[in-house]
Motif scaffolding. Sequence first.
Motif, short mmCIF file in Angstrom:
data_model
loop_
_atom_site.label_atom_id
_atom_site.label_comp_id
_atom_site.label_asym_id
_atom_site.label_seq_id
_atom_site.Cartn_x
_atom_site.Cartn_y
_atom_site.Cartn_z
N THR A 89 -5.31 2.09 0.70
CA THR A 89 -5.59 0.63 0.23
C THR A 89 -5.78 0.23 -1.32
O THR A 89 -6.56 0.97 -2.08
N ASP A 90 -5.16 -0.73 -1.66
CA ASP A 90 -5.42 -1.14 -3.24
C ASP A 90 -6.33 -2.23 -3.03
O ASP A 90 -5.81 -3.31 -2.61
N PRO A 91 -7.48 -2.15 -3.52
CA PRO A 91 -8.44 -3.33 -3.29
C PRO A 91 -8.06 -4.68 -3.98
O PRO A 91 -8.60 -5.62 -4.08
N ALA A 92 -7.26 -4.27 -5.10
CA ALA A 92 -6.96 -5.44 -6.27
C ALA A 92 -5.91 -6.52 -5.47
O ALA A 92 -6.17 -7.66 -5.79
N THR A 93 -5.07 -5.90 -4.59
CA THR A 93 -4.07 -6.92 -4.02
C THR A 93 -4.22 -6.97 -2.49
O THR A 93 -3.55 -7.63 -1.99
N GLY A 94 -4.96 -5.81 -1.94
CA GLY A 94 -4.96 -5.77 -0.60
C GLY A 94 -3.81 -4.98 0.24
O GLY A 94 -3.72 -4.99 1.32
N ALA A 95 -2.93 -4.45 -0.66
CA ALA A 95 -1.58 -3.89 -0.16
C ALA A 95 -2.45 -2.47 0.73
O ALA A 95 -3.07 -2.02 0.06
N ARG A 96 -1.14 -2.06 1.66
CA ARG A 96 -1.91 -0.94 2.39
C ARG A 96 -0.61 -0.26 2.62
O ARG A 96 0.55 -0.80 2.76
N GLY A 97 -0.84 1.14 2.97
CA GLY A 97 0.27 1.96 3.28
C GLY A 97 -0.12 3.10 3.76
O GLY A 97 -1.34 3.60 3.51
N GLU A 98 0.61 3.96 4.38
CA GLU A 98 0.36 5.39 4.79
C GLU A 98 1.30 6.45 4.21
O GLU A 98 2.56 6.22 4.45
N LEU A 99 0.86 7.26 3.30
CA LEU A 99 1.65 8.18 2.78
C LEU A 99 1.05 9.44 2.76
O LEU A 99 -0.07 9.74 2.55
N PRO A 100 2.06 10.56 2.45
CA PRO A 100 1.65 11.86 2.33
C PRO A 100 0.89 11.94 0.85
O PRO A 100 1.50 11.19 -0.08
N ALA A 101 0.06 12.85 0.59
CA ALA A 101 -0.59 12.96 -0.50
C ALA A 101 0.48 13.38 -1.74
O ALA A 101 0.10 12.81 -2.83
#
Length: 424
Positions: A390-402
């Motif tokens: 999660t990016d707290p600045a924008t609320g954007a979310r995603g599921e990504l490999p490291a």
Amino acid sequence: MNHHQSLARDAGPQDAEPAVLDHRDLARAMGIFTTSPLVGPGLPLWQPAGAVVRRELERLAEDVALAGGCEPVCTPVLGKRSLFERSGHWAKFADDMFPALDDGSDDPLVLRPANCPHHAQLYAAEPRSHRDLPVRYHELGAMFRAERSGVLSGLSRVRQINLDDTHVFCRPDQVADEVRAALDAVLGVLDVLGIALDHVRLSRSDGSGRWLGGPARWAEAEDMLRAALAPTGLPWADGPGEAAFYGPKLDVQVRDARGHEETLATVQLDLNQPERFDLGYTAADGSRERVVMIHRGTVGSMERMVAFLLEQHAGRLPVWLAPVQVCLLPVGDPAPAEEAARALRRRGARVRVDADGSLGNRVRLARGRRDALLAVLGPREAAAGVLAVTDPATGARGELPADELGARLSVASAARAARVPLDG
């Protein structure tokens, strides 16, 4: 409830910040700098998080300087009193300088209030031809001001200033091109930092007797700056009485988080110090001519810029500047998070692993530190080989490999991007 829902609950609506937060409060929460009564007021101690931000700004300043044909130099923070008497700083700034060191000599050493006299001596160290010019010296150098304790304030008013400082030595016919190149460099830095230009101020003398040099020299220098500024199309304003003591300047004016006008960078034209230090070059006809000195910077004072950016972004700095780019929050077994941290660090990411306490409390602590990305790794994510980011600045979310997150962070950092894409 999945971890994205948990992060949304703990880091979503609460991310709305008050209109303006004081940089001193933000710095305390983020671990940017501290002070010590044993060290003294106005002398901030940069903590690890602050050192990251400062180092990234220094790299930006150096990259811009090198791209503009500047040569790196290093000079001492001390100089003989006679150096600053000759430059004019002693007469103008003695009250703002620290007392000379008692070294038993008739010409004691003093802490420098500016870097330009040292760069003038570098230029004077060898003969110069018209074909050698322009010469551009760049240094991120420390300078000192004996500010009274009552005016000191966090990073915005300090006693040691670490300045992105360039001095250009050129022929009169090169002034316009050098001034415009300096302005272009400043505007490029503002764009990278997400700072909007308000206007350029032509800061000149007011005709009084408090300026170094005669009126004819000042008129010549001011005309040079006007001629360089006119074709740019930039909005500008007249600033009588706002010049540096040795010459007129173009001040790049912006608005801070409170809407107040502030100078973040300057381009200063100096015909006086070349005269005082007898700086010249051999012209094409063999005559010796006086060189023109241009003082310029892009990022400016590291202290003031960090204070400005902290308040402008309410601490949520662009990802390339963020002290912690990824805060890993393991749920259950911390081993997968440590493995993910290693993968991210191999890509150059700045990572923190926070495994102690409840997830909600750790999210709140990470938000308080303004960590750029929050990444949860529980049993479900570990089984799928992903991080719930999660990016707290924008609320954007995603599921990504490291490794994918690390690759995206690497690209964003190299481009000095504000945010990292998390979708796709």
